[in-house]
Design a protein around this motif. Structure first.
Motif, PDB file in Angstrom:
ATOM      1  N   VAL A   8       0.853  -1.197   0.000  1.00 22.99           N
ATOM      2  CA  VAL A   8       0.000   0.000   0.000  1.00 22.99           C
ATOM      3  C   VAL A   8       0.880   1.235   0.000  1.00 22.99           C
ATOM      4  CG1 VAL A   8      -1.802   1.274   1.216  1.00 22.99           C
ATOM      5  CG2 VAL A   8      -1.829  -1.217   1.224  1.00 22.99           C
ATOM      6  N   VAL A   9       0.643   2.135  -0.960  1.00 19.39           N
ATOM      7  CA  VAL A   9       1.394   3.388  -1.041  1.00 19.39           C
ATOM      8  C   VAL A   9       0.437   4.530  -1.335  1.00 19.39           C
ATOM      9  CG1 VAL A   9       3.489   2.226  -1.853  1.00 19.39           C
ATOM     10  CG2 VAL A   9       1.834   3.076  -3.517  1.00 19.39           C
ATOM     11  N   PHE A  10       0.884   5.733  -1.110  1.00 16.30           N
ATOM     12  CA  PHE A  10       0.120   6.922  -1.468  1.00 16.30           C
ATOM     13  C   PHE A  10       0.495   7.358  -2.877  1.00 16.30           C
ATOM     14  CE2 PHE A  10       0.170   7.374   3.224  1.00 16.30           C
ATOM     15  CZ  PHE A  10      -1.206   7.456   3.432  1.00 16.30           C
ATOM     16  N   SER A  11      -0.484   7.976  -3.570  1.00 19.58           N
ATOM     17  CA  SER A  11      -0.211   8.516  -4.898  1.00 19.58           C
ATOM     18  C   SER A  11      -0.973   9.825  -5.064  1.00 19.58           C
ATOM     19  CB  SER A  11      -0.636   7.523  -5.990  1.00 19.58           C
ATOM     20  OG  SER A  11      -2.041   7.505  -6.140  1.00 19.58           O
ATOM     21  N   ASP A  12      -0.664  10.546  -6.128  1.00 14.63           N
ATOM     22  CA  ASP A  12      -1.340  11.816  -6.412  1.00 14.63           C
ATOM     23  C   ASP A  12      -2.470  11.650  -7.413  1.00 14.63           C
ATOM     24  OD1 ASP A  12       0.297  13.256  -4.694  1.00 14.63           O
ATOM     25  OD2 ASP A  12       1.851  13.526  -6.241  1.00 14.63           O
ATOM     26  N   GLU A  13      -2.833  10.406  -7.733  1.00 15.28           N
ATOM     27  CA  GLU A  13      -3.918  10.173  -8.683  1.00 15.28           C
ATOM     28  C   GLU A  13      -5.254  10.581  -8.069  1.00 15.28           C
ATOM     29  OE1 GLU A  13      -3.035   6.511 -11.499  1.00 15.28           O
ATOM     30  OE2 GLU A  13      -2.927   5.940  -9.389  1.00 15.28           O
TER      31      GLU A  13
END
Length: 452
Positions: A8-13
């Motif tokens: 699980v990671v964060f993204s700017d989508e």
């Protein structure tokens, strides 16, 4: 071979969960309701007067359509305000939770006629008409449903007939789909017949604007009153109204009557006799011109005598059950009884409003604001019902025939449907992932109601 674990990671989508608000906003955008509300001058002393009343109402309808009718839920829209403003058609900006609360209090119940008319206009705009029964009449089910608001000090909260503190609003549903045509918030201790003649008259006026077909009004024994029967007779409607026993009537007197005159006696099991038939009584009512009229009205009865209970126990004193209904229909006795039992389906509609949409513990301490919340629920509920009925035409792999989509299913599968939002060619593109089987029903519903 062991499968790799998911990280699980964060993204700017821009991944939007309630993408179905795009359909909701598109449907509301084709109505003149929001435009009319935005023309109402906003008091400059109000919080954020640059935000129009239409934006306030659109925001709260958007919350209702997600099943989140609390002010703080609007904070979820602040993560991507551009999408929510575009999807719902908000002209200025999404209000803060504090502004939403204050402005809802300011508006109160002043927009009731406009909201009810906007509801009718929404059906006309989208070409949706309440479906009739197989016999051709469009049913209207009117019923009171208590809302539990225990352990609160909200205005109007008092003891209901269910034994808890809350409100007791009256609801009017139209069509076999169960669309909402009218509602009125009431104090919990208010008798269900109080103000019902005015509510019934208003409901009939709105219903005639929604359909040209003959109406069939069904009400329970709490609304057994000559004022109601007079209104229905003068309006030229069919009706089935559960009847209370009058002074001097007893279960024993009804049993003696039907044993003498009833020709339809059924014995479904040993020790149980069911008498079904019709009788006639004179009923007085006041006509529109103030004239007192008398009419012979049909009473359909079902008298049940049990001398042995369902477990085989012989009863010393027979158990008697008497059910009677007022009606002006020419149907058979069984058809009248069966149709009234179908009236009980409105309990399902109550449940969907109170649980699926979470409109039970109303958010404000002010009675007028809670009136507004319930009136906006009419719009939100019908939007969800329309989306659900349209989705029935397109959902694949349907194992059995379904006549109505539950509101909870509509919210979870059509409103809270995730999408990937991007800016493209001076426009916004909302892409539906291939892993969601509801994407085809969503697309066709969006084209039916919201596409320009």
């Amino acid at each position: 071979m062991q499968k790799s674990k998911i990280k699980v990671v964060f993204s700017d989508e821009r991944l939007i969960t309630p993408s179905g608000l795009n359909i909701v906003g598109g449907m509301l955008g084709k109505s003149n309701f929001v435009k009319r509300c935005n023309r109402i001058p906003v008091d400059k002393k109000r919080s954020e007067p640059q935000i129009k009343d239409g934006d306030i109402l659109l925001t709260f309808i958007g919350l209702l359509c997600q099943g989140k009718p609390e002010y703080d839920a609007v904070k979820e829209m602040q993560d991507d305000p551009d999408f929510y403003e575009s999807a719902l058609g908000i002209t200025r900006s999404i209000p803060s939770a504090e502004t939403l609360r204050q402005r809802m209090d300011d508006i109160g119940s002043t927009l009731r006629p406009k909201i009810l008319e906007a509801n009718v206009d929404m059906f006309r705009t989208h070409g949706v008409e309440p479906s009739p029964l197989e016999t051709g009449e469009v049913p209207i089910d009117i019923d009171v449903t208590p809302m539990d608001n225990s352990k609160t000090h909200k205005a109007g909260v008092s003891r209901t007939y269910k034994g808890f503190d809350g409100y007791a609003p009256i609801m009017a549903y139209i069509g076999t789909e169960g669309f909402l045509v009218n509602t009125e918030l009431r104090e919990g201790s208010q008798h269900c017949q109080k103000n019902t003649p005015a509510f019934l008259t208003e409901t009939l006026q709105l219903s005639h604007k929604m359909t040209d077909k003959q109406l069939l009004i069904r009400m329970d024994s709490g609304n057994d009153a000559k004022e109601n029967l007079g209104i229905l007779l003068e309006d030229g409607d069919w009706f089935i109204v559960k009847r209370n026993m009058r002074r001097g009537e007893t279960a024993e007197s009804w049993l003696a009557l039907v044993q003498e005159h009833c020709k339809d006696v059924r014995n479904p099991r040993e020790g149980k006799a069911v008498y079904v038939g019709s009788s006639w009584r004179d009923v007085e009512y006041i006509a529109k011109n103030g004239e007192l009229k008398t009419i012979g009205m049909r009473i359909v009865y079902e008298v049940i005598e049990r001398t042995i209970d369902k477990r085989g126990q012989i009863l010393i004193v027979p158990d008697l059950e008497v059910n009677t209904w007022w009606t002006n229909l020419g149907w058979t006795d069984d058809q009248i009884i069966e149709s009234y039992h179908a009236h009980g389906e409105c309990e399902q509609y109550h449940s969907e409003i109170k649980t699926d949409m979470d409109v039970e513990r109303l958010p404000s301490g002010k009675f007028e604001t809670n009136e507004l919340v319930l009136e906006l629920t009419v719009i939100a509920y019908n939007l969800l019902r329309m989306i659900g009925q349209e989705s029935l035409k397109h959902k694949p792999d349907q194992k059995k025939r379904v006549k109505r989509r539950r509101i909870r299913t509509v919210i979870s599968n059509m409103i809270l449907l995730a999408s990937h939002v991007t800016k493209h060619a001076r426009g916004t593109l909302m892409a539906l992932g291939r892993s969601n089987t509801w994407r085809f029903a969503f697309m066709k519903t969006w084209r039916r109601f919201a596409a320009v």
